[in-house]
Design a protein around this motif. Structure first.
Motif, PDB file in Angstrom:
ATOM      1  N   GLU A  95     -28.452   5.836   9.882  1.00 31.21           N
ATOM      2  CA  GLU A  95     -29.104   4.965   8.903  1.00 31.21           C
ATOM      3  C   GLU A  95     -29.819   3.808   9.605  1.00 31.21           C
ATOM      4  OE1 GLU A  95     -26.592   3.641   5.658  1.00 31.21           O
ATOM      5  OE2 GLU A  95     -25.552   5.571   5.638  1.00 31.21           O
ATOM      6  N   CYS A  96     -30.990   3.464   9.089  1.00 30.16           N
ATOM      7  CA  CYS A  96     -31.757   2.328   9.622  1.00 30.16           C
ATOM      8  C   CYS A  96     -31.233   1.045   8.988  1.00 30.16           C
ATOM      9  CB  CYS A  96     -33.235   2.494   9.324  1.00 30.16           C
ATOM     10  SG  CYS A  96     -34.013   3.764  10.290  1.00 30.16           S
ATOM     11  N   SER A  97     -29.997   0.720   9.246  1.00 31.35           N
ATOM     12  CA  SER A  97     -29.403  -0.464   8.644  1.00 31.35           C
ATOM     13  C   SER A  97     -28.317  -0.995   9.570  1.00 31.35           C
ATOM     14  CB  SER A  97     -28.791  -0.083   7.293  1.00 31.35           C
ATOM     15  OG  SER A  97     -27.946  -1.111   6.848  1.00 31.35           O
ATOM     16  N   ARG A  98     -28.163  -2.323   9.531  1.00 36.24           N
ATOM     17  CA  ARG A  98     -27.055  -2.899  10.310  1.00 36.24           C
ATOM     18  C   ARG A  98     -25.734  -2.744   9.568  1.00 36.24           C
ATOM     19  NH1 ARG A  98     -28.166  -6.689  14.569  1.00 36.24           N
ATOM     20  NH2 ARG A  98     -30.373  -6.611  15.027  1.00 36.24           N
ATOM     21  N   PRO A 123     -24.546   0.141   7.599  1.00 32.41           N
ATOM     22  CA  PRO A 123     -24.753   1.478   7.034  1.00 32.41           C
ATOM     23  C   PRO A 123     -23.688   1.807   5.996  1.00 32.41           C
ATOM     24  CG  PRO A 123     -23.801   1.630   9.237  1.00 32.41           C
ATOM     25  CD  PRO A 123     -24.096   0.177   9.010  1.00 32.41           C
ATOM     26  N   GLN A 124     -24.066   2.676   5.030  1.00 25.36           N
ATOM     27  CA  GLN A 124     -23.146   3.030   3.937  1.00 25.36           C
ATOM     28  C   GLN A 124     -22.319   4.271   4.288  1.00 25.36           C
ATOM     29  OE1 GLN A 124     -23.345   1.196   0.774  1.00 25.36           O
ATOM     30  NE2 GLN A 124     -24.408  -0.145   2.185  1.00 25.36           N
ATOM     31  N   CYS A 125     -22.978   5.318   4.759  1.00 29.39           N
ATOM     32  CA  CYS A 125     -22.299   6.620   4.901  1.00 29.39           C
ATOM     33  C   CYS A 125     -22.436   7.247   6.278  1.00 29.39           C
ATOM     34  CB  CYS A 125     -22.880   7.631   3.905  1.00 29.39           C
ATOM     35  SG  CYS A 125     -22.939   7.044   2.241  1.00 29.39           S
ATOM     36  N   HIS A 126     -23.310   6.721   7.095  1.00 31.92           N
ATOM     37  CA  HIS A 126     -23.590   7.355   8.392  1.00 31.92           C
ATOM     38  C   HIS A 126     -23.626   6.256   9.441  1.00 31.92           C
ATOM     39  CE1 HIS A 126     -24.740  11.146   6.431  1.00 31.92           C
ATOM     40  NE2 HIS A 126     -25.192  10.357   5.488  1.00 31.92           N
ATOM     41  N   PRO A 127     -23.548   6.644  10.731  1.00 24.83           N
ATOM     42  CA  PRO A 127     -23.633   5.581  11.738  1.00 24.83           C
ATOM     43  C   PRO A 127     -24.984   4.875  11.703  1.00 24.83           C
ATOM     44  CG  PRO A 127     -23.396   7.768  12.776  1.00 24.83           C
ATOM     45  CD  PRO A 127     -23.323   7.972  11.297  1.00 24.83           C
ATOM     46  N   SER A 128     -25.007   3.683  12.261  1.00 25.54           N
ATOM     47  CA  SER A 128     -26.222   2.870  12.284  1.00 25.54           C
ATOM     48  C   SER A 128     -27.050   3.204  13.528  1.00 25.54           C
ATOM     49  CB  SER A 128     -25.818   1.398  12.318  1.00 25.54           C
ATOM     50  OG  SER A 128     -26.890   0.620  12.755  1.00 25.54           O
ATOM     51  N   ILE A 129     -28.384   3.191  13.379  1.00 19.77           N
ATOM     52  CA  ILE A 129     -29.242   3.380  14.553  1.00 19.77           C
ATOM     53  C   ILE A 129     -28.990   2.293  15.598  1.00 19.77           C
ATOM     54  CG2 ILE A 129     -31.277   4.735  13.846  1.00 19.77           C
ATOM     55  CD1 ILE A 129     -32.459   1.902  13.122  1.00 19.77           C
ATOM     56  N   TYR A 130     -28.508   1.119  15.149  1.00 22.20           N
ATOM     57  CA  TYR A 130     -28.283   0.036  16.110  1.00 22.20           C
ATOM     58  C   TYR A 130     -27.137   0.372  17.065  1.00 22.20           C
ATOM     59  CZ  TYR A 130     -31.587  -2.470  13.274  1.00 22.20           C
ATOM     60  OH  TYR A 130     -32.738  -2.837  12.615  1.00 22.20           O
ATOM     61  N   ALA A 131     -26.316   1.355  16.677  1.00 21.75           N
ATOM     62  CA  ALA A 131     -25.233   1.781  17.574  1.00 21.75           C
ATOM     63  C   ALA A 131     -25.795   2.534  18.781  1.00 21.75           C
ATOM     64  CB  ALA A 131     -24.258   2.677  16.810  1.00 21.75           C
ATOM     65  N   GLY A 138     -39.986  -1.168   9.818  1.00 26.91           N
ATOM     66  CA  GLY A 138     -39.897  -0.188   8.730  1.00 26.91           C
ATOM     67  C   GLY A 138     -38.638   0.658   8.933  1.00 26.91           C
ATOM     68  N   ARG A 139     -38.555   1.718   8.164  1.00 26.37           N
ATOM     69  CA  ARG A 139     -37.346   2.548   8.221  1.00 26.37           C
ATOM     70  C   ARG A 139     -37.710   4.020   8.172  1.00 26.37           C
ATOM     71  NH1 ARG A 139     -32.376  -0.125   5.017  1.00 26.37           N
ATOM     72  NH2 ARG A 139     -32.624  -2.220   5.846  1.00 26.37           N
ATOM     73  N   LEU A 140     -36.815   4.832   8.685  1.00 21.63           N
ATOM     74  CA  LEU A 140     -36.868   6.276   8.438  1.00 21.63           C
ATOM     75  C   LEU A 140     -35.610   6.621   7.657  1.00 21.63           C
ATOM     76  CD1 LEU A 140     -38.011   7.669  11.930  1.00 21.63           C
ATOM     77  CD2 LEU A 140     -39.312   7.738   9.793  1.00 21.63           C
ATOM     78  N   ASP A 141     -35.702   7.635   6.774  1.00 28.79           N
ATOM     79  CA  ASP A 141     -34.521   8.039   6.011  1.00 28.79           C
ATOM     80  C   ASP A 141     -33.418   8.496   6.964  1.00 28.79           C
ATOM     81  OD1 ASP A 141     -35.992   7.641   3.729  1.00 28.79           O
ATOM     82  OD2 ASP A 141     -36.536   9.758   3.508  1.00 28.79           O
ATOM     83  N   GLN A 142     -32.219   8.467   6.445  1.00 20.93           N
ATOM     84  CA  GLN A 142     -31.055   8.906   7.232  1.00 20.93           C
ATOM     85  C   GLN A 142     -31.292  10.289   7.841  1.00 20.93           C
ATOM     86  OE1 GLN A 142     -28.341  11.722   7.535  1.00 20.93           O
ATOM     87  NE2 GLN A 142     -28.641  11.404   5.335  1.00 20.93           N
TER      88      GLN A 142
END
Ligand code: URA
Length: 234
Positions: free
Chosen positions: A72-75, A77-85, A100-104
């Protein structure tokens, strides 16, 4: 600039934490530990090591990632690991954000920066930055699908039809399309409105910057001047 401020600016913690790192001998310049946090260094072309890892001083951080699906493109994330990881912690700590973001479940070229102007320049819908996507479809499509996308499709929350600025079928189930807006689920919604269904989506270009062939999914790299100039050539 004082070493303590340099290390702090590059994301290695609070001023106090950076001072402690330096005093503990964990920061080296030219292979020599520097123990005085107040010692001054020119930042231009400065390389330094923290705990044995080599870094180059960057006033601002601009980078690209080949985003893998499943992140997920979020710091938060709700259901999946974060791209920041997938980024080193000092890079995350210095405050980079995705442009911007890309979908999960989407993959491909994603930019990050800690420079608000850069983020705005490359994510604002008003700037009409072309972005090229490859969409793998659930069923074989004929040329009519591409024609409908080029002509423009109506989306629920949009007053005007949205059109792809370029679109072609590479294979019966592989569509390549260019869009200049950055709306939520845009490509999937456009293809659905044209009568198709996207099963897999990858962004392969932003402006004139292509996803490099040798950047594997999950990998990232700094954007050098040539890459930043290429962005504007799109
Ligand atoms: N359009 C989509 O539908 N999803 C993305 O991740 C990007 C563009």
């Amino acid at each position: 600039m004082q070493l303590e401020r340099i290390i702090h600016s590059q994301g290695f913690g609070s001023r106090k934490e950076c001072r402690a790192l330096i005093r503990a001998g964990m920061v080296s310049i030219d292979d020599e530990p520097v123990l005085d946090p107040k010692q001054d260094f020119a930042t231009e072309s400065l390389n330094f090591e923290v705990d044995g890892e080599r870094w180059h001083y960057r006033e601002q951080a601009h980078l690209m990632m080949n985003k893998p699906p499943g992140y997920e493109c979020s710091r938060q994330p709700q259901c999946h690991p974060s791209i920041y990881a997938l980024l080193p912690w000092p890079v995350v700590q210095r405050g980079v954000q995705s442009v911007g973001r890309l979908d999960q479940d989407s993959s491909g070229l994603l930019l990050f920066s800690d420079d608000g102007q850069f983020i705005h320049r490359w994510s604002s819908g008003k700037k009409q930055v072309p972005k090229i996507y490859r969409a793998w479809l659930g069923e074989d499509a004929g040329g009519a699908l591409a024609d409908r996308l080029l002509a423009g499709v109506g989306l629920n929350d949009e007053p005007e039809p949205i059109r792809a600025v370029a679109c072609r079928l590479i294979e019966p189930r592989l569509l390549e399309l260019t869009v200049t807006e950055g709306k939520y689920h845009l490509v999937k919604r456009m293809v659905a409105a044209a009568g198709g269904h996207v099963e897999r989506l990858r962004r392969i270009r932003i402006g004139g910057l292509a996803l490099p062939d040798d950047l594997a999914e999950g990998e990232w790299r700094w954007l050098d001047e040539a890459a930043i100039a290429a962005l504007a050539d799109g």
